[in-house]
Write a protein that holds these residues in place. Structure first.
Motif, PDB file in Angstrom:
ATOM      1  N   LYS A  24       0.544  -1.165   0.291  1.00  0.00           N
ATOM      2  CA  LYS A  24      -0.398  -0.079  -0.424  1.00  0.00           C
ATOM      3  C   LYS A  24       1.000   0.895   0.400  1.00  0.00           C
ATOM      4  CE  LYS A  24      -3.959  -2.423   1.530  1.00  0.00           C
ATOM      5  NZ  LYS A  24      -5.300  -2.166   2.016  1.00  0.00           N
ATOM      6  N   ALA A  26       2.784   5.130  -0.199  1.00  0.00           N
ATOM      7  CA  ALA A  26       1.997   6.192   0.566  1.00  0.00           C
ATOM      8  C   ALA A  26       2.605   7.241  -0.583  1.00  0.00           C
ATOM      9  CB  ALA A  26       2.980   6.184   2.104  1.00  0.00           C
ATOM     10  N   ARG A  33      -1.588   7.997   3.430  1.00  0.00           N
ATOM     11  CA  ARG A  33      -2.249   6.391   2.779  1.00  0.00           C
ATOM     12  C   ARG A  33      -3.113   6.820   2.143  1.00  0.00           C
ATOM     13  NH1 ARG A  33       2.063   2.624   3.102  1.00  0.00           N
ATOM     14  NH2 ARG A  33       3.249   3.093   4.912  1.00  0.00           N
TER      15      ARG A  33
END
Length: 79
Positions: A24, A26, A33
């Motif tokens: 995931k 940033a 995020r």
């Protein structure tokens, strides 16, 4: 590993990121995020084809060698 385009919901920074597995990303500008994934146009390259004439490339305004042969640089209407 796909490259996705994102816009940070915190600061509005737009960027691309190579996503590996379930990573995931940033925002590189602020570190948050909360990102919105953007729609992207896939690039398709074919070997051995120079593609159509590209006025942007011919004028030296585009550094992408196979640009207008599939929308690689977005400058197909240059000139």
């Amino acid at each position: 590993m796909p490259i996705y385009e994102y816009v940070c919901e915190g600061c509005g920074h737009a960027f691309e990121h190579l996503v590996r597995g379930s990573e995931k990303p940033a925002c590189p500008a602020c570190g948050k995020r909360r990102l919105s994934k953007q729609f992207s146009v896939p690039a398709a390259h074919t070997a051995g084809s120079a593609g159509p004439a590209c006025p942007a490339r011919d004028a030296g305004a585009c550094g992408v060698s196979d640009c207008c042969g599939g929308g690689g640089c977005g400058m197909a209407d240059f000139g």
